[in-house]
Design a protein around this motif. Structure first.
Motif, PDB file in Angstrom:
ATOM      1  N   TRP A   1      -9.037   7.828   8.310  1.00  0.00           N
ATOM      2  CA  TRP A   1      -8.646   7.961   6.906  1.00  0.00           C
ATOM      3  C   TRP A   1      -9.680   8.779   6.146  1.00  0.00           C
ATOM      4  O   TRP A   1      -9.348   9.613   5.316  1.00  0.00           O
ATOM      5  CB  TRP A   1      -8.513   6.573   6.262  1.00  0.00           C
TER       6      TRP A   1
ATOM      7  N   ARG B   1      -3.964   2.297   2.225  1.00  0.00           N
ATOM      8  CA  ARG B   1      -4.415   2.533   3.594  1.00  0.00           C
ATOM      9  C   ARG B   1      -4.767   1.252   4.341  1.00  0.00           C
ATOM     10  O   ARG B   1      -4.749   1.230   5.570  1.00  0.00           O
ATOM     11  CB  ARG B   1      -5.592   3.513   3.607  1.00  0.00           C
TER      12      ARG B   1
ATOM     13  N   LEU C   1       2.649   0.946   3.956  1.00  0.00           N
ATOM     14  CA  LEU C   1       2.592   2.404   3.829  1.00  0.00           C
ATOM     15  C   LEU C   1       3.698   3.048   4.675  1.00  0.00           C
ATOM     16  O   LEU C   1       4.391   3.973   4.218  1.00  0.00           O
ATOM     17  CB  LEU C   1       1.208   2.913   4.264  1.00  0.00           C
TER      18      LEU C   1
ATOM     19  N   ARG D   1       4.688  12.574  -3.050  1.00  0.00           N
ATOM     20  CA  ARG D   1       3.331  12.081  -2.776  1.00  0.00           C
ATOM     21  C   ARG D   1       2.912  11.054  -3.817  1.00  0.00           C
ATOM     22  O   ARG D   1       2.277  10.052  -3.504  1.00  0.00           O
ATOM     23  CB  ARG D   1       2.367  13.268  -2.819  1.00  0.00           C
ATOM     24  N   GLU D   2       3.279  11.325  -5.062  1.00  0.00           N
ATOM     25  CA  GLU D   2       2.908  10.372  -6.119  1.00  0.00           C
ATOM     26  C   GLU D   2       3.793   9.127  -6.085  1.00  0.00           C
ATOM     27  O   GLU D   2       3.383   8.058  -6.532  1.00  0.00           O
ATOM     28  CB  GLU D   2       2.999  11.046  -7.491  1.00  0.00           C
TER      29      GLU D   2
ATOM     30  N   LYS E   1       0.521  10.792   3.515  1.00  0.00           N
ATOM     31  CA  LYS E   1      -0.498   9.764   3.799  1.00  0.00           C
ATOM     32  C   LYS E   1      -1.600   9.785   2.748  1.00  0.00           C
ATOM     33  O   LYS E   1      -2.079   8.735   2.311  1.00  0.00           O
ATOM     34  CB  LYS E   1      -1.102   9.977   5.194  1.00  0.00           C
ATOM     35  N   VAL E   2      -2.013  10.996   2.349  1.00  0.00           N
ATOM     36  CA  VAL E   2      -3.036  11.077   1.288  1.00  0.00           C
ATOM     37  C   VAL E   2      -2.486  10.419   0.019  1.00  0.00           C
ATOM     38  O   VAL E   2      -3.205   9.691  -0.675  1.00  0.00           O
ATOM     39  CB  VAL E   2      -3.451  12.538   1.013  1.00  0.00           C
ATOM     40  N   GLY E   3      -1.215  10.653  -0.252  1.00  0.00           N
ATOM     41  CA  GLY E   3      -0.584  10.001  -1.419  1.00  0.00           C
ATOM     42  C   GLY E   3      -0.624   8.485  -1.319  1.00  0.00           C
ATOM     43  O   GLY E   3      -0.618   7.783  -2.328  1.00  0.00           O
ATOM     44  N   GLY E   4      -0.679   7.990  -0.076  1.00  0.00           N
ATOM     45  CA  GLY E   4      -0.720   6.540   0.123  1.00  0.00           C
ATOM     46  C   GLY E   4      -2.125   6.009   0.350  1.00  0.00           C
ATOM     47  O   GLY E   4      -2.301   4.936   0.921  1.00  0.00           O
ATOM     48  N   TRP E   5      -3.120   6.755  -0.110  1.00  0.00           N
ATOM     49  CA  TRP E   5      -4.532   6.359   0.095  1.00  0.00           C
ATOM     50  C   TRP E   5      -4.791   4.930  -0.376  1.00  0.00           C
ATOM     51  O   TRP E   5      -5.482   4.157   0.294  1.00  0.00           O
ATOM     52  CB  TRP E   5      -5.430   7.343  -0.659  1.00  0.00           C
ATOM     53  N   THR E   6      -4.221   4.570  -1.515  1.00  0.00           N
ATOM     54  CA  THR E   6      -4.501   3.225  -2.053  1.00  0.00           C
ATOM     55  C   THR E   6      -3.844   2.127  -1.192  1.00  0.00           C
ATOM     56  O   THR E   6      -4.142   0.959  -1.363  1.00  0.00           O
ATOM     57  CB  THR E   6      -4.013   3.097  -3.503  1.00  0.00           C
TER      58      THR E   6
ATOM     59  N   GLY F   1      -6.038   9.013  -5.855  1.00  0.00           N
ATOM     60  CA  GLY F   1      -6.810   7.782  -6.006  1.00  0.00           C
ATOM     61  C   GLY F   1      -8.048   7.746  -5.135  1.00  0.00           C
ATOM     62  O   GLY F   1      -8.614   6.683  -4.881  1.00  0.00           O
TER      63      GLY F   1
ATOM     64  N   LYS G   1      -5.794   5.138 -10.971  1.00  0.00           N
ATOM     65  CA  LYS G   1      -4.704   5.265  -9.991  1.00  0.00           C
ATOM     66  C   LYS G   1      -4.374   3.894  -9.396  1.00  0.00           C
ATOM     67  O   LYS G   1      -3.207   3.528  -9.230  1.00  0.00           O
ATOM     68  CB  LYS G   1      -5.152   6.229  -8.894  1.00  0.00           C
ATOM     69  N   ARG G   2      -5.409   3.143  -9.073  1.00  0.00           N
ATOM     70  CA  ARG G   2      -5.197   1.817  -8.480  1.00  0.00           C
ATOM     71  C   ARG G   2      -4.458   0.879  -9.433  1.00  0.00           C
ATOM     72  O   ARG G   2      -3.768  -0.035  -9.013  1.00  0.00           O
ATOM     73  CB  ARG G   2      -6.532   1.190  -8.070  1.00  0.00           C
TER      74      ARG G   2
ATOM     75  N   SER H   1     -10.928   8.164 -12.319  1.00  0.00           N
ATOM     76  CA  SER H   1      -9.520   8.421 -11.972  1.00  0.00           C
ATOM     77  C   SER H   1      -9.021   7.522 -10.840  1.00  0.00           C
ATOM     78  O   SER H   1      -7.891   7.041 -10.878  1.00  0.00           O
ATOM     79  CB  SER H   1      -9.343   9.874 -11.536  1.00  0.00           C
ATOM     80  N   HIS H   2      -9.877   7.313  -9.822  1.00  0.00           N
ATOM     81  CA  HIS H   2      -9.382   6.536  -8.685  1.00  0.00           C
ATOM     82  C   HIS H   2      -9.104   5.085  -9.070  1.00  0.00           C
ATOM     83  O   HIS H   2      -8.220   4.451  -8.487  1.00  0.00           O
ATOM     84  CB  HIS H   2     -10.341   6.633  -7.487  1.00  0.00           C
TER      85      HIS H   2
END
Lengths: 297, 241
Positions: free
Chosen positions: A170, B108, B114, B151-152, B101-106, A189, B77-78, B73-74
């Motif tokens: 990741w 992971r 996911l 993605r968002e 997948k990057v869009g689903g970082w939160t 995020g 986003k959370r 920002s992160h």
């Protein structure tokens, strides 16, 4: 006439040193691809890696545990990189001036002078070498210094781990994404300042690893990172700034050019051959062999 | 209707001492679609960047009544806020799958969830499933916008901040983008705060309108109060002073 044996030996020697140069270039280009800044103090992190290796082998672990010393030295430089980024660079990157990469680059120049002076002040101008009891290794009919072969194998493993981390984790995904769009990762995020810190740590750890691996070959002294840094930048120009495959391929190419030039033309001009290759690439492909990966914002 | 986002008397600047937002206030209701319009330089994009924590804010910004001003920002986003910047928000050298997948970082640390979300996106946008292994840079302009929105959507935000999504697009593509936003709204029940220069088209999709000028509110109300003639007159007033 030149013997086949000499050609093969020169080829192997070029590959061995080229992979180690590539480590240094990879560190430079990796930090640039994420943070869009040139870290001029890479040679000093190389130097610190070599001093750590020397101290660990000479004073603490002994030559038999050289491999453990390399791991500890690399980890030490990684931690130092995290601290450096957090204390000196993060304050610049967390505010939005347009030219923050330029400010950060100037800071790394100051860091270069400070670390080099510090090393001279503490260790003096003396040259050290960590003892190595690795035996001569026969590659086919060629005898090669054990320390060089070990450094090559270690470097290959490190490159493999680096690739696997980027490709399959990741955090690797976040690093690859950040190299393409800082705004994009923020909208996902991801803490982009943390990514910067880890990228800087990994980048300088690659330099520290090269320093530790080459310590028995190129010795340990306050300015030992200078030549390797110059070669690192040569490789970055040849391979293309920001290109990771470019750094690897150009590293090996530089090692081969230097090695063949020294063996078949004149060893006194070994460092000139690399510059000639740089000039040639600049004329033919000004963006380097692999250009530069795009970033959207 | 419950207020989801409230911006209360906010000031923000790119350079110290030069405020772009000058006492901006607005609210976005839960499930609402608020359109922000105004002349160039009114501070519309700055408003979204400030809400998303990319610029320092002076004043109150709250999500569900909880202050979020100046959070990174992160973290915002959370808390369930997404931001779609004006530029195409994809990673051109990553595959479509990796972009999602990057869009689903939160998410992971919740791989099953996911996977489920990505499968849902594939159902909603089958073309993204077909092209999952293609590099995002090889997508057409419309597919790229679709990937940006998708993605968002992965994180199922409660609020999407959308900045000029149709800028530079042909009229048929622009309509597709509005349709994408409506799909997102229906599929994940998100609220939308949209900044748009394409006023006549955007008005057909919004429920409430805020007109900005010089970093503050010039006029605000339900979309029914913003006929084209009134909008034109208000913009003329803004430009002529």
């Amino acid at each position: 006439m030149y013997s086949t044996e000499l050609v093969v030996q020169t080829f192997i020697s070029g590959i061995l040193i080229g992979v180690l140069y590539a480590l240094m270039a990879l560190g430079i280009t990796f930090i640039y691809s994420i943070m869009r800044m040139i870290n001029w103090a890479m040679g000093e992190f190389y130097m610190i890696g070599s001093y750590l290796q020397y101290m660990l082998v000479a004073w603490l672990l002994g030559p038999d545990l050289w491999w453990l010393a390399i791991l500890v030295s690399t980890a030490g430089v990684f931690v130092l990189g995290l601290f450096t980024e957090w204390s000196l660079l993060k304050p610049i990157f967390s505010k939005p001036p347009e030219i923050r990469s330029d400010y950060a680059t100037v800071i790394t120049l100051a860091l270069l002078l400070m670390l080099r002076s510090l090393a001279t002040g503490i260790a003096g101008p003396n040259q050290f070498t960590p003892g190595s009891n690795l035996p001569i290794v026969m590659v086919g009919p060629m005898p090669l210094a054990g320390a060089r072969v070990a450094a090559f194998v270690f470097a290959l493993v490190a490159l493999g781990v680096f690739w696997a981390v980027l490709r399959y984790t990741w955090y690797g995904l976040a690093l690859r994404a950040t190299s393409q769009s800082r705004v994009g990762v923020q909208t996902a995020g991801i803490d982009v300042l943390r990514v910067d810190r880890v990228a800087f740590g990994i980048g300088v750890a690659l330099a520290g690893l090269a320093g530790a691996l080459l310590a028995p070959v190129f010795l340990v002294f306050p300015t030992n990172g200078l030549v390797t840094t110059v070669k690192g930048f040569e490789i970055v120009v040849i391979g293309g700034l920001g290109s990771i495959p470019g750094a690897l391929i150009a590293g090996v190419a530089l090692g081969l050019v230097e090695s063949f030039g020294a063996a078949f033309v004149d060893s006194a001009y070994q460092n000139i051959y690399g510059f000639a290759l740089v000039l040639l690439i600049l004329v033919l492909r000004p963006n380097g062999l692999f250009g530069e990966r795009g970033r959207e914002a | 209707m419950t207020t989801l986002l409230s911006v209360d008397n906010v000031f923000a600047a790119y350079q110290p001492g030069v405020d772009i937002l000058q006492g901006m206030s607005l609210t976005v209701p839960e499930g609402g679609f608020v359109l922000v319009i105004g002349p160039n330089g009114a501070g519309k994009s700055t408003l979204l960047k400030t809400v998303f924590g990319m610029l320092e804010a002076r004043g109150g910004i709250a999500l569900d009544g909880k202050p979020i001003a100046n959070l990174p920002s992160h973290e915002i986003k959370r808390l369930g806020v997404s931001y779609l910047p004006q530029e195409l928000n994809t990673f051109p050298h990553l595959t479509v799958e990796e972009n999602l997948k990057v869009g689903g970082w939160t998410l992971r640390k919740q791989p099953a969830l996911l996977k489920e979300r990505i499968a849902r996106i594939h159902e909603i946008f089958p073309v993204l499933a077909e092209r999952r292994r293609s590099k995002a840079g090889s997508l057409s302009g419309g597919q790229g916008r679709m990937l940006s929105v998708a993605r968002e959507m992965i994180a199922e935000p409660r609020l999407m901040l959308v900045d000029e999504p149709t800028v530079g697009l042909a009229p048929n593509l622009a309509e597709q983008v509005y349709e994408l936003l409506q799909i997102a709204r229906r599929a994940i029940s998100t609220s939308i705060l949209l900044v748009d220069q394409n006023v006549s088209d955007a008005l057909r999709h919004a429920e409430d309108v805020v007109m900005m000028n010089l970093g503050t509110v010039k006029a605000a109300g339900p979309v029914a109060e913003f006929g084209e003639a009134r909008v034109r007159a208000l913009i003329q007033e803004c430009l002529l002073g």
